[in-house]
Design a protein around this motif. Structure first.
Motif, PDB file in Angstrom:
ATOM      1  N   GLY A 253       0.820  -1.210   0.000  1.00  7.22           N
ATOM      2  CA  GLY A 253       0.000   0.000   0.000  1.00  7.22           C
ATOM      3  C   GLY A 253       0.847   1.249   0.000  1.00  7.22           C
ATOM      4  O   GLY A 253       0.595   2.186  -0.774  1.00  7.22           O
ATOM      5  N   VAL A 254       1.872   1.272   0.853  1.00  4.64           N
ATOM      6  CA  VAL A 254       2.774   2.424   0.907  1.00  4.64           C
ATOM      7  C   VAL A 254       3.548   2.560  -0.397  1.00  4.64           C
ATOM      8  O   VAL A 254       3.722   3.665  -0.932  1.00  4.64           O
ATOM      9  CB  VAL A 254       3.731   2.301   2.103  1.00  4.64           C
ATOM     10  CG1 VAL A 254       4.806   3.387   2.060  1.00  4.64           C
ATOM     11  CG2 VAL A 254       2.953   2.385   3.417  1.00  4.64           C
ATOM     12  N   ALA A 255       4.012   1.436  -0.938  1.00  5.32           N
ATOM     13  CA  ALA A 255       4.759   1.479  -2.199  1.00  5.32           C
ATOM     14  C   ALA A 255       3.886   2.008  -3.334  1.00  5.32           C
ATOM     15  O   ALA A 255       4.366   2.773  -4.189  1.00  5.32           O
ATOM     16  CB  ALA A 255       5.289   0.091  -2.538  1.00  5.32           C
ATOM     17  N   TYR A 256       2.617   1.630  -3.350  1.00  8.48           N
ATOM     18  CA  TYR A 256       1.733   2.125  -4.404  1.00  8.48           C
ATOM     19  C   TYR A 256       1.496   3.619  -4.235  1.00  8.48           C
ATOM     20  O   TYR A 256       1.490   4.367  -5.232  1.00  8.48           O
ATOM     21  CB  TYR A 256       0.411   1.358  -4.400  1.00  8.48           C
ATOM     22  CG  TYR A 256      -0.445   1.644  -5.618  1.00  8.48           C
ATOM     23  CD1 TYR A 256      -0.007   1.292  -6.889  1.00  8.48           C
ATOM     24  CD2 TYR A 256      -1.682   2.267  -5.502  1.00  8.48           C
ATOM     25  CE1 TYR A 256      -0.775   1.556  -8.019  1.00  8.48           C
ATOM     26  CE2 TYR A 256      -2.464   2.523  -6.629  1.00  8.48           C
ATOM     27  CZ  TYR A 256      -2.002   2.169  -7.886  1.00  8.48           C
ATOM     28  OH  TYR A 256      -2.764   2.443  -8.998  1.00  8.48           O
ATOM     29  N   ALA A 257       1.311   4.067  -3.005  1.00  8.83           N
ATOM     30  CA  ALA A 257       1.162   5.502  -2.762  1.00  8.83           C
ATOM     31  C   ALA A 257       2.401   6.252  -3.245  1.00  8.83           C
ATOM     32  O   ALA A 257       2.293   7.317  -3.891  1.00  8.83           O
ATOM     33  CB  ALA A 257       0.930   5.764  -1.270  1.00  8.83           C
ATOM     34  N   ASN A 258       3.573   5.708  -2.964  1.00  9.42           N
ATOM     35  CA  ASN A 258       4.818   6.356  -3.396  1.00  9.42           C
ATOM     36  C   ASN A 258       4.942   6.355  -4.920  1.00  9.42           C
ATOM     37  O   ASN A 258       5.430   7.335  -5.514  1.00  9.42           O
ATOM     38  CB  ASN A 258       6.022   5.647  -2.768  1.00  9.42           C
ATOM     39  CG  ASN A 258       6.113   5.860  -1.271  1.00  9.42           C
ATOM     40  OD1 ASN A 258       5.519   6.800  -0.735  1.00  9.42           O
ATOM     41  ND2 ASN A 258       6.840   5.000  -0.585  1.00  9.42           N
ATOM     42  N   ALA A 259       4.497   5.268  -5.558  1.00  7.68           N
ATOM     43  CA  ALA A 259       4.562   5.207  -7.025  1.00  7.68           C
ATOM     44  C   ALA A 259       3.617   6.232  -7.646  1.00  7.68           C
ATOM     45  O   ALA A 259       3.959   6.881  -8.649  1.00  7.68           O
ATOM     46  CB  ALA A 259       4.218   3.800  -7.498  1.00  7.68           C
ATOM     47  N   LEU A 260       2.429   6.385  -7.075  1.00  3.72           N
ATOM     48  CA  LEU A 260       1.509   7.406  -7.564  1.00  3.72           C
ATOM     49  C   LEU A 260       2.130   8.795  -7.426  1.00  3.72           C
ATOM     50  O   LEU A 260       2.086   9.609  -8.354  1.00  3.72           O
ATOM     51  CB  LEU A 260       0.197   7.345  -6.784  1.00  3.72           C
ATOM     52  CG  LEU A 260      -0.725   6.157  -7.059  1.00  3.72           C
ATOM     53  CD1 LEU A 260      -1.865   6.123  -6.040  1.00  3.72           C
ATOM     54  CD2 LEU A 260      -1.300   6.210  -8.472  1.00  3.72           C
ATOM     55  N   ALA A 261       2.706   9.062  -6.258  1.00  3.47           N
ATOM     56  CA  ALA A 261       3.313  10.373  -6.020  1.00  3.47           C
ATOM     57  C   ALA A 261       4.463  10.627  -6.993  1.00  3.47           C
ATOM     58  O   ALA A 261       4.618  11.738  -7.519  1.00  3.47           O
ATOM     59  CB  ALA A 261       3.799  10.472  -4.573  1.00  3.47           C
TER      60      ALA A 261
END
Length: 308
Positions: A253-261
């Motif tokens: 979840g955190v990695a996906y948030a970082n990828a979006l950012a």
């Protein structure tokens, strides 16, 4: 890691639950139904109504009469694409409707094994598209639509945002609650640290994927939205990503948030320390569930308010 005392109380309640893959689907669904009292009391709203949109069963929640064209949140419940229903998500949907000042359409999408992948995706896209094109069957502000969901529902929200990218400018936000975004199941990080003993287990996730999507390429972006390229993420709607620290799904979840950012998407990413999957549902037991529900609704409201 220090478990929140409310999370510890929840784990004490479920400590003797059998592994999902040792029971039938019907038994697992009945066990989840027995947990509904832990979701707490549902906040009163003006409208709670079962309908069909694009041929899919939904439950509509609204803080004001449906004659008013409010913005809409299309919500997908959790349960590994196998378990879960409108009832388990009821108190969460009500809280988000109030906090977001929006109509919430909670989707009773088809589940495996009876209707395997991609049936749930097809239903998610059909309902969201109908809302965005003004075909929901009630007045709605189609310029201000969000998708949201928890766990498997967070997966469906992320997939829907990707699949509809660029097609409908009215889709302005995605709220992803401890989303299952990578079916490739990495054998490290939170998947290893919290593989067992914290309610949702790595074994459970293997059961869910094997039951929902047997034989499917785990890198298919309709199953693993985290497998999308950076170019595919660019231009997606703004996002709120909520994770629980003591959850196998935390790191993805955190990695996906970082990828979006990294792709230029505005993101608010919040980890709730000491909490476990699926704490946002557990408003009858876990106090921070209410904090998370208000945060999610508030971020969605802010995204709606930003639309001119």
């Amino acid at each position: 890691m220090t478990l929140h005392p409310h999370a510890r109380a929840f784990l004490d309640i479920v400590k003797d639950a059998p592994p999902l893959d040792t029971q039938t689907v019907e038994q697992n669904r009945a066990d989840l139904e027995n947990a509904i009292p832990l979701t707490g009391e549902g906040a009163p709203v003006a409208v709670v109504e079962d309908r069909r949109i694009a041929g899919v069963g939904v439950r509509v929640y609204s803080p004001r009469p449906l004659e008013e064209a409010l913005p809409v949140v299309v919500y997908f419940h959790g349960g590994g694409w196998v378990l879960g229903d409108l009832e388990i998500a009821d108190t969460t949907a009500r809280a988000i409707a109030i906090a977001a000042g929006a109509t919430v359409v909670s989707v009773d999408y088809r589940k495996g094994p009876e209707d395997p992948f991609p049936a749930a995706v097809v239903d998610a896209l059909a309902v969201t598209t109908a809302v965005l094109t003004g075909d929901a069957g009630f007045p709605a502000d189609a310029r201000r639509v969000a998708v949201a969901g928890d766990s498997a529902g967070g997966n469906l929200a992320a997939v829907t945002a990707q699949q509809l990218a660029g097609a409908h400018p009215g889709l302005v936000h995605q709220a992803l609650i401890y989303p299952a975004v990578d079916a490739r199941m990495p054998d490290d990080g939170s998947y290893r640290t919290y593989a067992e003993g914290h309610f949702l287990t790595a074994r459970d996730m293997a059961y869910f994927f094997d039951t929902y999507a047997p034989g499917v390429d785990r890198s298919d972006v309709r199953l693993s939205p985290a497998a999308a390229s950076p170019a595919a993420l660019a231009g997606l709607p703004s996002a709120t990503v909520i994770t629980a620290e003591c959850d196998p799904l935390h790191d993805e979840g955190v990695a996906y948030a970082n990828a979006l950012a990294a792709a230029g998407v505005p993101v608010v990413s919040v980890t709730f320390d000491g909490l476990v999957h699926p704490f946002v549902y557990l408003g009858g037991l876990i106090g921070p569930a209410h904090t998370a529900r208000r945060l999610i609704g508030g971020e969605i409201r802010a995204a709606f308010d930003a639309v001119e």
